[in-house]
Design a protein around this motif. Structure first.
Motif, PDB file in Angstrom:
ATOM      1  N   LEU A 418       0.833  -1.200   0.000  1.00 30.78           N
ATOM      2  CA  LEU A 418       0.000   0.000   0.000  1.00 30.78           C
ATOM      3  C   LEU A 418       0.871   1.256   0.000  1.00 30.78           C
ATOM      4  N   GLU A 419       1.896   1.244   0.840  1.00 24.23           N
ATOM      5  CA  GLU A 419       2.788   2.399   0.906  1.00 24.23           C
ATOM      6  C   GLU A 419       3.487   2.620  -0.435  1.00 24.23           C
ATOM      7  N   ALA A 420       3.946   1.543  -1.052  1.00 25.96           N
ATOM      8  CA  ALA A 420       4.637   1.658  -2.341  1.00 25.96           C
ATOM      9  C   ALA A 420       3.696   2.183  -3.422  1.00 25.96           C
ATOM     10  N   LEU A 421       2.461   1.673  -3.425  1.00 25.19           N
ATOM     11  CA  LEU A 421       1.492   2.108  -4.421  1.00 25.19           C
ATOM     12  C   LEU A 421       1.173   3.592  -4.255  1.00 25.19           C
ATOM     13  N   LEU A 425       1.610   6.738  -6.777  1.00 24.28           N
ATOM     14  CA  LEU A 425       0.526   7.627  -7.178  1.00 24.28           C
ATOM     15  C   LEU A 425       0.887   9.085  -6.926  1.00 24.28           C
ATOM     16  N   VAL A 426       1.528   9.350  -5.796  1.00 28.00           N
ATOM     17  CA  VAL A 426       1.939  10.714  -5.472  1.00 28.00           C
ATOM     18  C   VAL A 426       2.922  11.233  -6.513  1.00 28.00           C
ATOM     19  N   GLU A 427       3.884  10.406  -6.877  1.00 29.11           N
ATOM     20  CA  GLU A 427       4.888  10.802  -7.857  1.00 29.11           C
ATOM     21  C   GLU A 427       4.250  11.016  -9.235  1.00 29.11           C
ATOM     22  N   GLU A 428       3.342  10.113  -9.634  1.00 34.29           N
ATOM     23  CA  GLU A 428       2.671  10.265 -10.922  1.00 34.29           C
ATOM     24  C   GLU A 428       1.807  11.523 -10.950  1.00 34.29           C
ATOM     25  N   ASP A 539       1.252  15.142   1.165  1.00 41.93           N
ATOM     26  CA  ASP A 539       1.045  14.613  -0.179  1.00 41.93           C
ATOM     27  C   ASP A 539       0.325  13.270  -0.178  1.00 41.93           C
ATOM     28  N   ARG A 540       0.570  12.460   0.854  1.00 44.99           N
ATOM     29  CA  ARG A 540       0.021  11.108   0.861  1.00 44.99           C
ATOM     30  C   ARG A 540      -1.327  11.044   1.583  1.00 44.99           C
ATOM     31  N   TYR A 541      -1.669  12.120   2.307  1.00 45.50           N
ATOM     32  CA  TYR A 541      -2.869  12.084   3.144  1.00 45.50           C
ATOM     33  C   TYR A 541      -4.135  11.861   2.311  1.00 45.50           C
ATOM     34  N   GLN A 542      -4.277  12.544   1.162  1.00 43.52           N
ATOM     35  CA  GLN A 542      -5.487  12.434   0.359  1.00 43.52           C
ATOM     36  C   GLN A 542      -5.749  11.006  -0.104  1.00 43.52           C
TER      37      GLN A 542
END
Length: 892
Positions: A418-421, A425-428, A539-542
């Motif tokens: 999940l963390e990797a995914l 997504l954040v980077e994309e 960034d990852r919260y959403q």
């Protein structure tokens, strides 16, 4: 020195005039000299000026008329109530001049003229009673007057404007059309012709209207009125599919009109004639040249949106949908202030995607834009707003399913995956935003946005070449990306109106254009789980915030999916006429939630859909309903039996009573009204000990209120108060009645939570469903019940999270906040291993400064609750009942 003989004559003449004046000045005298004096003075000192001002005023009113392209143009314009107010002073001046003539010169020959003119003033001022009073006075006192024909015409006109059509037509037909004894001068003949044309158009007698106008157009006065008459003739000929004569009339408009806007509208009508009535490439080429010439004319700069719209119609006629859509988008882009044209362009794109492409996602975007722009007076308003609402519901349910399924998928992933995914997504997302910004900058640099001769076809070619070279789609041309972007926007910002300053959580009154509910939704800030926010970062919260983390949250997500699938199936079957999509959705619902809450309704819907298609699959669902739910309404409907003949069994009662409560809790008020009426119609249901008649009547009354039937609401709640004075619902009913009578008080009334602290017996009906002892597997939560007008969700979460950090770090308590009944917030602290653990937390919180900052009054509470009790209290919207149970039983 002797005077010249001619001087003697002058003096003699002046003496005679002076003598006549002295003899005639009294208004009561009826001698010949007196009548001559009063007639002359009436005309030059009164009526002439009054009549001149009246004509000038009517000309200004008609010049202010703006034809909105809806229906037929009005050659004679009476003005709106608001418009007439600006001319009131002029009409008042005219009336006073006439009154002065009537008072000073009652024996003059212009009394009837003044009375008629005063009546016409009142007609335009929309006081038809006074208008008819003056007209009838002329008929009664001056039956031989030359003005009688016009008086009868004005009487018919008055009845017409009073919307007394039958009387207007009767007077007009008998006294004007069929009367061969009256003489009408040219000016009056023209006005009568225009009135007769108006009646013929209403009766859809277009040929009659054409003949009347052609016969009387030589009598028309005023170039603008003549121009509008030619425009009307162009419309009538087009209505009769007479292209050549319609074209001829529209071309005459510019010759007479001093208003270029009307002339331009005639030119656009010419283009539309070519589009609608001409066939073949040669004619289409000529239309294209004609429109291009209009586009290049600097006088048409502000009308480019309408020209591009005609370009679009031409392309759509040739079935060039992509080019048509490009022109429609260009029409929207260059639009300055023409809301109607903007709405029509949005509407036309929506129609293409809805009817031709059957792309409901894109259709919804454009119908929604059209609905927010179209005027309620427009003929397309009902169709646009109805379909926009349907498509919005479709998108909402579809996105709910997609989004909540995604959350379940993410919740099932191992933590590291999940963390990797999410990192990916954040980077994309970051790269995508950078790429979009770069492309947008290139787009702005490459387009001359101020070029009035910008050609969207050339731009479309360039854009397509760029796409092929880049191997990627422009962001806003990708329906999937748009849909996801809208969903992300709504998750973050909620449903926002298309307006300035949409990001503001609080708006001043000058910016609040919506109703109370809209403003409330806008003022509600986003709820942030501060603990999660700090743990995963901005960034990852959403991506993390909506992932279910407990079994209870997974159940809630699953229920959202089930409900959305059922509602989506209903939209397909009942509103979009898509039976195959409805079947696919309902079958998917049955497969996924075989024993779900919507199982019976879904099977009955499938039974109906398959039966309409003459598909034997209907028997599967028919047999299931008849075998497993023989006493249900659906079984009786299948058998063609009257549902009112259902056996008065316990099962039937429980089904109806539970249906009532569930429908009311889920705000399905039409259904709750239906269930309540059904329950009341069964005579022996009143004998059932489980039937709470006061509650039933209260729910019935409130449901009528929510669907707008105030009289029923007031009548039923009055019955509750008088019949059940000691019942728990009676204070609520009385409070609602007080609101209806006096309005909502400014100070917040004490809620049910405040009353819940009273001593109550354990067998109180309000406590039904709550258990004193938690089950072995039950989790324990602490909940706060706070007034949402006193603290925001963000503030509550922040203060509670800060206290949790100081209370104990080992427990890793999490804070979530629910909205309850649109009146209260429920901060929810999860979770505790035992009741004693929860009590210790409550005591610690009560002794902290945070307690006074979150719980600010006696009506606001803090309490513990087991998961089992929470499902009953929150799921059935009975949190006040649980607070009473907690304070009277658990915390006693």
């Amino acid at each position: 020195m002797m005077m010249h003989p001619s001087n003697h004559k002058c003096i003699h003449f002046l003496g005679i005039i002076a003598l006549l004046t002295l003899l005639s000045c009294s208004k009561e005298k009826d001698t010949l000299p007196a009548r001559a004096y009063h007639t002359t003075t009436s005309y030059f000192n009164g009526y002439y000026n009054a009549n001149y001002l009246f004509k000038e005023t009517i000309n200004r009113l008609e010049d202010a008329y703006e034809f909105k392209d809806e229906g037929f143009i009005e050659v004679v314009y009476y003005g709106t109530e608001e418009e007439i107010k600006s001319y009131d002073s002029d009409f008042e001046t005219i009336t006073k001049k006439n009154d002065a003539v009537l008072f000073k010169h009652p024996n003059g020959n212009y009394v009837d003229n003044c009375r008629l003119l005063t009546g016409k003033c009142w007609l335009y001022r929309q006081n038809y009673t006074l208008a008819l009073k003056n007209f009838n006075y002329v008929l009664e006192e001056f039956p031989e007057s030359d003005l009688v024909p016009e008086v009868w015409f004005r009487i018919a006109e008055s009845h017409y404007l009073m919307e007394n059509g039958e009387q207007a037509r009767s007077v007009f037909q008998e006294m004007i059309v069929e009367n061969d004894t009256f003489y009408f001068d040219e000016e009056l003949s023209a006005e009568i012709a225009l009135f007769r044309t108006r009646l013929a158009i209403e009766d859809e007698k277009y040929q009659e209207a054409i003949e009347v106008l052609n016969e009387n157009i030589p009598y028309m006065k005023g170039r603008q009125r003549i121009a509008k008459t030619h425009f009307l003739l162009g419309q009538l000929y087009a209505q009769n599919k007479d292209f050549a004569r319609s074209l001829e009339q529209y071309n005459l408009v510019e010759k007479y009109s001093g208003d270029y806007e009307l002339a331009f509208k005639a030119k656009i009508r010419v283009a539309r004639l070519y589009v609608e009535f001409q066939d073949g490439l040669n004619e289409d080429s000529e239309v294209y040249k004609y429109l291009t010439s209009l586009l290049k004319d600097e006088k048409n700069l502000e009308y480019r949106d309408q020209i591009y719209y005609e370009f679009a119609l031409l392309e759509l006629k040739q079935e060039h949908q992509e080019k048509g859509i490009e022109y429609l988008k260009e029409s929207i882009r260059v639009n300055v202030s023409n809301d109607r044209q903007k709405a029509l362009s949005y509407y036309k794109i929506g129609q293409i995607y809805f009817y031709e492409e059957q792309d409901y996602d894109l259709a919804q975007t454009y119908y929604d834009s059209a609905a927010t722009t179209i005027s309620p007076q427009s003929p397309e308003y009902k169709e646009i707003t109805t379909l926009a609402a349907t498509l919005k519901e479709y998108i909402t349910q579809k996105n709910t399913i997609h989004y909540q399924d995604s959350m379940l998928t993410l919740a099932a992933l191992p933590e590291k995956e999940l963390e990797a995914l999410i990192d990916k997504l954040v980077e994309e997302d970051k790269k995508r935003k950078e790429e979009e910004a770069r492309r947008l900058l290139e787009q702005m640099n490459s387009n001359n946005l101020n070029d009035p001769f910008y050609n969207p076809q050339l731009q479309n070619v360039n854009r397509n070449n760029n796409r092929r070279n880049q191997g990627a789609m422009w962001y806003f041309d990708n329906p999937s990306t748009i849909s996801n972007g809208k969903l992300e926007f709504q998750q973050r910002w909620g449903q926002r109106r298309n307006e300035d300053n949409w990001r503001r959580s609080k708006k001043t009154s000058s910016l609040a254009f919506g109703n109370g509910n809209d403003n409330q939704a806008q003022a509600e800030p986003e709820v942030v789980d501060s603990t999660l926010f700090q743990a995963v970062g901005k960034d990852r919260y959403q991506y993390y915030k909506d992932i279910p983390k407990t079994d209870e949250e997974i159940v809630e997500v699953t229920k959202k999916i089930e409900e959305a699938m059922y509602k989506l199936g209903q939209v397909y079957s009942q509103k979009l006429n898509e039976p195959d999509s409805a079947i696919e959705t309902f079958e998917g619902l049955i497969d996924r939630f075989r024993d779900g809450d919507y199982n019976l309704q879904t099977r009955y819907a499938l039974y109906q859909l398959y039966r309409e298609k003459h598909n034997n699959a209907s028997r599967v669902h028919e047999n299931y309903i008849l075998d497993n739910h023989p006493n249900s309404v659906y079984a009786y409907l299948i058998q063609g039996r009257d549902p009112n003949e259902l056996k008065k069994s316990e099962e039937e009662f429980r089904f109806a009573y539970d249906g009532l409560l569930n429908a009311y809790v889920n705000q399905m008020y039409e259904s709750s009204v239906g269930f309540s009426e059904f329950l009341l119609a069964q005579a022996d249901f009143g004998e059932n000990p489980d039937l709470d008649m006061a509650q039933l009547q209260y729910i019935r009354g409130m449901s009528y209120g929510y669907i707008g039937e105030r009289d029923s609401l007031e009548r039923i709640l009055t019955h509750v108060v008088s019949t059940y004075p000691s019942h728990d619902v009676t204070p609520k009913a009385q409070k609602t009645l007080d609101f209806l009578k006096n309005g909502i008080p400014t100070a917040s009334p004490k809620g049910a939570a405040g009353a819940a602290a009273e001593e109550v017996d354990k067998n109180d009906p309000r406590f039904k469903g709550f258990s004193e002892q938690p089950k072995a597997s039950d989790k324990i939560f602490v909940i706060m019940y706070v007034d949402k007008t006193k603290i925001s969700k963000n503030d509550a979460n922040s203060k509670i999270s800060n206290f949790n950090k100081s209370y104990t770090k080992q427990k890793k308590l999490k804070v979530f906040t629910f909205m309850y009944q649109q009146t209260h917030l429920l901060p929810y602290i999860s979770h505790f291993t035992s009741v004693e653990d929860a009590k210790a937390y409550m005591d610690a919180f009560a002794g902290s400064p945070a307690s006074k900052e979150v719980i600010m009054s006696e009506e606001e509470k803090i309490f513990y609750i087991s998961h089992s009790n929470f499902k009953v209290a929150y799921g059935q919207k009975r949190m006040e009942d649980y607070i009473a149970f907690f304070e009277s039983v658990l915390n006693k």
